[in-house]
Design a protein around this motif. Structure first.
Motif, PDB file in Angstrom:
ATOM      1  N   THR A  37       7.898   8.649  -4.127  1.00  0.00           N
ATOM      2  CA  THR A  37       6.486   8.353  -3.909  1.00  0.00           C
ATOM      3  C   THR A  37       5.753   9.516  -4.547  1.00  0.00           C
ATOM      4  N   ILE A  72      -1.876   3.618 -10.531  1.00  0.00           N
ATOM      5  CA  ILE A  72      -1.473   2.529  -9.637  1.00  0.00           C
ATOM      6  C   ILE A  72      -1.117   1.297 -10.465  1.00  0.00           C
ATOM      7  N   HIS A  76       2.730   1.602  -9.649  1.00  0.00           N
ATOM      8  CA  HIS A  76       2.889   1.370  -8.208  1.00  0.00           C
ATOM      9  C   HIS A  76       3.599   0.045  -7.934  1.00  0.00           C
ATOM     10  N   ARG A  78       5.292  -2.239  -5.152  1.00  0.00           N
ATOM     11  CA  ARG A  78       5.290  -2.371  -3.695  1.00  0.00           C
ATOM     12  C   ARG A  78       6.495  -3.144  -3.159  1.00  0.00           C
ATOM     13  N   GLN A  85       6.610   4.570  -6.252  1.00  0.00           N
ATOM     14  CA  GLN A  85       5.332   4.181  -5.659  1.00  0.00           C
ATOM     15  C   GLN A  85       4.331   5.303  -5.898  1.00  0.00           C
ATOM     16  N   ALA A  87       0.927   7.167  -4.429  1.00  0.00           N
ATOM     17  CA  ALA A  87       0.031   7.363  -3.290  1.00  0.00           C
ATOM     18  C   ALA A  87      -1.134   8.229  -3.776  1.00  0.00           C
ATOM     19  N   CYS A 113      -1.835   1.052  -1.250  1.00  0.00           N
ATOM     20  CA  CYS A 113      -0.961   2.228  -1.415  1.00  0.00           C
ATOM     21  C   CYS A 113      -1.303   3.249  -0.324  1.00  0.00           C
TER      22      CYS A 113
END
Ligand SMILES: [Zn+2]
Length: 334
Positions: A37, A72, A76, A78, A85, A87, A113
């Motif tokens: 992350t 993102i 990113h 999910r 990922q 954040a 996120c």
């Protein structure tokens, strides 16, 4: 090498020429095969506006938000098996404006996120928030729309019992960083009060400025020492409590129930330790031995079903070359 299968990194410095720091991290994580992350950290409140960081290391809110959206969109993932990922992570109350905090929370909501920041690390922060925002750090967090299960906080030391309950009610996660807290003498994170209140609590090594070795398995031992000292009771915190912080607790902070546990249907992430060194030879309970006897390195680490560390060494990494390059880079800071 110390048994970490998923890393969360809080990178918040984007000097000119290093605008693509997160893209570089993604590339490196993919090459290593570690789950990550990566937080798009940020600072937009510099000394000239009453913040802590010098002017040349901050960016303006628009640049930060645009780049957050770009990252993102690009990285990113999910899904359950996700390896990367993104954040969003304004650094701390000392270095981010209210506008940046609020709009970052809106962005996180829109793109599903997580949100991360430093909170409750020092007494200074209480004073700063009271003087600058007229309230305590947690009230400030609520004011900017961050009090929810998307958020996990680094450190979380200076919370009252009532504040721990509030964090628990809102399922805000806290990452306990015992080594850093001891090195900097920041104080004791109320791990028990937080978990009893229902807040997820994970375990972190913090950065190289306050935990020079960043060894995950060694951090479990630090957690046990620090929490026992905090409660002045050897029964208050067990080796299994330390393991729970580093596995299910950390996974909960990252919002990833499919990792951090060994179960049918969960991700195949494993850290295996041998207990054949002399330091372990008197042990009766292998789990307690791992934490109490001071394990330093994993023998094998599997991420997403693939061995990434074998015989204590990461696959596909020239450690000698890496050590030299790192040493040379560090010399530039002398
Ligand atoms: Zn920190």
């Amino acid at each position: 090498m110390s048994g970490c299968t998923t890393a969360a990194d809080h990178h918040y410095l984007f000097p000119q020429g290093l605008d693509e720091a997160i893209d570089i991290e993604v590339e490196e994580a993919k090459a290593l095969g570690i789950r990550v992350t990566l937080t798009r950290g940020s600072m937009d409140l510099s000394q000239k506006d009453g913040g802590l960081p010098p002017d040349h290391v901050v960016q303006d809110a628009d640049t930060i938000l645009t780049d957050s959206e770009r990252l993102i969109g690009r990285y990113h993932d999910r899904s359950d098996a996700s390896m990367v990922q993104i954040a969003l992570a304004p650094c701390s109350p000392f270095s981010a404006t209210k506008r940046l905090m609020r709009e970052t929370a809106e962005l996180a909501e829109r793109y599903d996120c997580r949100l991360h920041t430093h909170l409750g690390e020092t007494e200074d922060e209480n004073r700063f928030c009271e003087e600058t925002f007229g309230c305590r750090p947690l009230d400030y967090l609520e004011d900017v729309g961050w009090l929810g299960s998307r958020t996990w906080l680094a450190h979380g030391i200076h919370f009252t019992t009532e504040e721990c309950r509030k964090l628990g009610r809102h399922k805000v996660g806290v990452c306990h960083c015992p080594g850093s807290n001891a090195v900097l003498a920041s104080g004791f994170c109320p791990v028990k009060e937080l978990t009893e209140a229902g807040a997820p609590v994970g375990l972190g090594v913090d950065g190289s400025a306050s935990n020079d070795g960043s060894n995950m398995i060694a951090e479990l031992r630090s957690a046990l020492m620090v929490q026992r000292l905090n409660h002045r009771s050897a029964a208050a915190f067990t080796a299994r409590d330390a393991i729970a912080l580093a596995t299910t607790g950390s996974a909960a902070c990252l919002g990833r129930p499919e990792i951090g546990r060994i179960a049918v249907g969960a991700q195949a992430d494993l850290a295996l330790f041998t207990l054949d060194e002399l330091r372990f030879s008197g042990a009766h309970d292998p789990i307690a031995a791992l934490v109490l006897c001071g394990a330093q390195s994993a023998d094998r680490v599997m991420v997403a079903g693939r061995w990434r560390v074998e015989g204590g060494l990461p696959t596909g990494v020239d450690l000698a070359a890496l050590r030299q390059a790192h040493g040379r880079a560090a010399e530039r800071f002398c």
